[in-house]
Write a protein that holds these residues in place. Structure first.
Motif, short mmCIF file in Angstrom:
data_model
loop_
_atom_site.label_atom_id
_atom_site.label_comp_id
_atom_site.label_asym_id
_atom_site.label_seq_id
_atom_site.Cartn_x
_atom_site.Cartn_y
_atom_site.Cartn_z
N HIS A 173 -39.15 -38.53 -18.59
CA HIS A 173 -39.10 -36.88 -19.49
C HIS A 173 -40.48 -37.11 -19.34
CE1 HIS A 173 -40.55 -34.83 -23.13
NE2 HIS A 173 -39.94 -33.98 -23.11
N GLY A 202 -41.98 -34.79 -16.96
CA GLY A 202 -41.18 -33.65 -18.10
C GLY A 202 -39.78 -32.69 -17.81
N ASP A 211 -36.42 -33.08 -19.86
CA ASP A 211 -36.51 -32.66 -21.13
C ASP A 211 -34.71 -33.69 -20.98
OD1 ASP A 211 -35.25 -32.66 -23.49
OD2 ASP A 211 -36.12 -30.59 -23.52
N GLU A 223 -47.04 -36.27 -15.05
CA GLU A 223 -47.40 -36.52 -16.00
C GLU A 223 -48.85 -37.24 -14.88
OE1 GLU A 223 -50.22 -38.59 -18.12
OE2 GLU A 223 -48.25 -40.46 -17.22
#
Length: 195
Positions: free
Chosen positions: A90, A94, A96, A133
């Motif tokens: 996550h 990203g 979920d 990220e």
């Protein structure tokens, strides 16, 4: 391949008994005193079988610039290696956790950097576009199931590391040099898939 075919092949692979793997499989025993900090990595497959991989940021302390499965060490807030893998995926791309169907785990892989890394096999529910990220991940990309699942795509190479020659597994894909612990874990999966 359909989503059901991918899931079925992964579940059958999880049922194949195998031993844990290690960065030392080709290079003798771990040195005395090398720890084995628990970590989890997520092998998350899209419905069509594509596997999500990352290229780690070059400024990271461990494995900078290497191709890796999303994941990392188990933090005090993580229940276990599965929770760590989901949390890290996550954070890094990203994904979920609610979109992830965990199928099971492979035996832990011991790394030369002192981690006991548990690979978590999973399916991604619905559409997903990775969002890297910036501090941890330089790039996120996918590799087809056919590449991951074919043991013939893997080979052994060597390089000088800390004054000694070390052998390691590789499975290059296009511009991506998949090697080391990631290649060894994926080879273990490929071996199970072809059993």
């Amino acid at each position: 391949m359909t989503q059901d075919e991918v899931r079925d092949r992964l579940l059958r692979a999880l049922a194949v008994p195998t031993q844990p793997t290690s960065d030392f499989d080709l290079n003798g025993s771990p040195p005395p005193g090398l720890g084995a900090r628990p970590a989890g990595v997520l092998a998350a497959f899209h419905a069509d079988g594509r596997l999500v991989l990352t290229k780690r940021a070059s400024g990271l302390r461990h494995h900078p610039g290497q191709i890796a499965l999303p994941g990392g060490k188990v933090d005090s807030d993580d229940a276990d290696e599965v929770a760590a893998a989901l949390r890290e995926a996550h954070e890094e791309v990203g994904l979920d956790p609610a979109q992830v169907e965990v199928l099971g785990t492979l035996p832990a892989h011991r790394t030369v950097t002192g981690f006991s890394m548990t690979p978590v096999l999973a399916m991604i529910r619905g559409g997903f576009t990775p969002v890297p990220e910036a501090g941890e991940v330089e790039e996120a990309f996918t590799v087809p199931f056919a590449h991951i699942a074919d043991p013939a795509r893997y080979r052994i190479e060597r390089r000088l590391w800390r004054g000694d020659w070390r052998s390691y597994h590789v499975a290059p894909f296009g511009p991506y040099y998949i090697w080391g612990a990631t290649a060894r874990v994926l080879l273990a999966l490929a071996t199970r898939l072809s059993a």
